[in-house]
Design an enzyme around this catalytic site. Structure first.
Site, PDB file in Angstrom:
ATOM      1  N   CYS A 114       0.639  -1.201  -0.024  1.00  0.00           N
ATOM      2  CA  CYS A 114      -0.117  -0.064   0.069  1.00  0.00           C
ATOM      3  C   CYS A 114       0.728   1.134  -0.282  1.00  0.00           C
ATOM      4  O   CYS A 114       2.008   1.415   0.634  1.00  0.00           O
ATOM      5  CB  CYS A 114      -0.946  -0.099   1.236  1.00  0.00           C
ATOM      6  SG  CYS A 114      -2.037   1.536   1.283  1.00  0.00           S
ATOM      7  N   ARG A 243      -7.255  -2.228 -10.334  1.00  0.00           N
ATOM      8  CA  ARG A 243      -7.948  -1.192 -10.869  1.00  0.00           C
ATOM      9  C   ARG A 243      -8.582  -1.467 -11.939  1.00  0.00           C
ATOM     10  O   ARG A 243      -9.759  -1.035 -12.431  1.00  0.00           O
ATOM     11  CB  ARG A 243      -7.260   0.305 -10.946  1.00  0.00           C
ATOM     12  CG  ARG A 243      -6.800   0.620  -9.771  1.00  0.00           C
ATOM     13  CD  ARG A 243      -5.855   2.089 -10.120  1.00  0.00           C
ATOM     14  NE  ARG A 243      -4.840   1.575 -10.700  1.00  0.00           N
ATOM     15  CZ  ARG A 243      -4.007   2.295 -11.284  1.00  0.00           C
ATOM     16  NH1 ARG A 243      -4.387   3.515 -11.984  1.00  0.00           N
ATOM     17  NH2 ARG A 243      -3.017   2.050 -12.349  1.00  0.00           N
TER      18      ARG A 243
END
Length: 389
Positions: A114, A243
């Protein structure tokens, strides 16, 4: 559904310890996206491994209601997969032991990828592998505790903090030596965030350096054809989709078709997209048990579902503020449902790529590859600042 030239993905099933993932495709954990409703929707189109949103180790140990919701699975989720974030080996160990002893998951992924500032500023996510002793301790503890229930542990990481602080090779070797079942690499640094182009050469380098553990590639996979190119260029054992599936749960159908050598691809027109997004909203309401929250959650998906479709800005704006399911159905009815799949405009990058940013790190984090006493104290409360529980 239409046909096109098939992408050939001739990979065997992905094996993670005692588990077999027939289609070697992994849904990447995405906060606020990969909840139970979205995972169910994706599973209906194709096979793979579907991972929960990230949950913090400390939140799990403290049994916060939101953290327990995050790791909840449908009864028919064949492999219950969760991702845990932590910056302290003791908390991670306690969380994994809880999951193992209570039979709450079949697979655990550890988050070291992350790039979000609120995570990296506490030394977590893609900042953590810089501290080799901390990374070693967390991975080793997690693998040891998960072994109590024969649960495989995997790690997801980035190339490093920035181009001057690359960590993926050292971290991958440590993870392998500690007994992880697979390593996933996003071919960007934390500094890149989601900007620029993913470095598939780094993924190939990792595959060559770690031949004895499955390696999964992540970054810039927007279609089955992209997945085929990644496999061909890097030699990975599977792909991780982030995504690219936002607003396109049917992508997993395309990927399974590609892995099976079939040419069919999903090319939904506006009417079909409207059906899918409304069903997604219904499933979110069911998942949260609250119509207001479920509808609020679907709002972020509007732009993703209708990317490239000729839907007017005024109607999109109204849908992005929809208050309830009945209103949402009415607004979807205002679409021109006769419009077909628009082609290339729908495909390619989605979501906010942003621009490169200087990573937010704890003071002096880059001064040493090991954690000093002051940093260790700072890590004890770091998980409190992270959402996910």
């Amino acid at each position: 559904m239409t046909t096109t030239t098939p992408a050939q993905l001739t990979l065997p099933p992905l094996r993670l310890g005692p588990l077999t993932v027939d289609v070697p495709v992994v849904l990447a954990p995405m906060a606020g996206v990969t909840n139970k409703a979205f995972r169910r929707l994706c599973r209906e189109y194709g096979g793979g491994l579907y991972v929960t949103e990230m949950v913090t180790a400390r939140a799990l140990v403290e049994r916060r209601p939101e953290s327990l919701r995050i790791i909840d699975h449908d009864e028919d989720e064949r492999i219950r997969s969760i991702q845990i974030y932590g910056v302290d080996a003791v908390n991670v160990g306690k969380a994994v032991r809880m999951v193992a002893e209570e039979g709450r998951a079949d697979h655990i992924d550890l988050n070291f990828g992350c790039p979000v500032p609120k995570v990296t500023k506490n030394g977590g996510g893609s900042a953590l592998p810089w501290k080799t002793d901390l990374f070693d301790a967390i991975v080793g503890t997690a693998v040891r505790e998960a072994a109590r229930a024969d649960i495989p542990v995997t790690v997801k990481m980035r190339k490093g903090i920035d181009d001057e602080h690359i960590t993926f090779l050292d971290a991958a070797k440590t993870a392998r030596d500690r007994g992880v079942a697979a390593i996933a690499l996003h071919g960007r640094t934390a500094a890149q965030h989601y900007s620029g182009q993913a470095d598939w050469d780094a993924i190939a380098e990792l595959r060559e350096a770690i031949p004895d553990v499955p390696v999964l590639g992540n970054g810039d996979i927007w279609s089955a054809e992209d997945a085929a190119r990644m496999v061909e260029q890097t030699g990975v054992d599977g792909v991780v989709i982030g995504r690219g599936c936002q607003g396109r749960p049917w992508l997993f159908g395309d990927l399974q078709a590609a892995f099976e050598g079939r040419p069919d691809r999903y090319r939904p027109g506006v009417a079909r997209v409207a059906e899918i997004i409304y069903r997604h909203a219904q499933m979110l309401v069911e998942t949260f048990g609250d119509e207001h929250r479920g509808v609020r959650e679907i709002r972020k998906h509007i732009a993703w579902y209708f990317k490239g479709y000729p839907v007017g800005g005024e109607l999109r704006a109204r849908m992005a503020q929809v208050p309830d399911l009945a209103t949402f159905r009415e607004l979807l009815g205002e679409l021109d449902l006769s419009l077909p799949y628009p082609g290339a405009a729908v495909e390619g990058p989605r979501g906010r790529a942003g621009s490169p940013k200087r990573p937010h790190l704890p003071q002096g984090w880059l001064d040493s590859r090991t954690v000093d006493d002051a940093e260790r104290l700072g890590l004890l409360d770091a998980e409190l600042d992270i959402s996910g529980g």
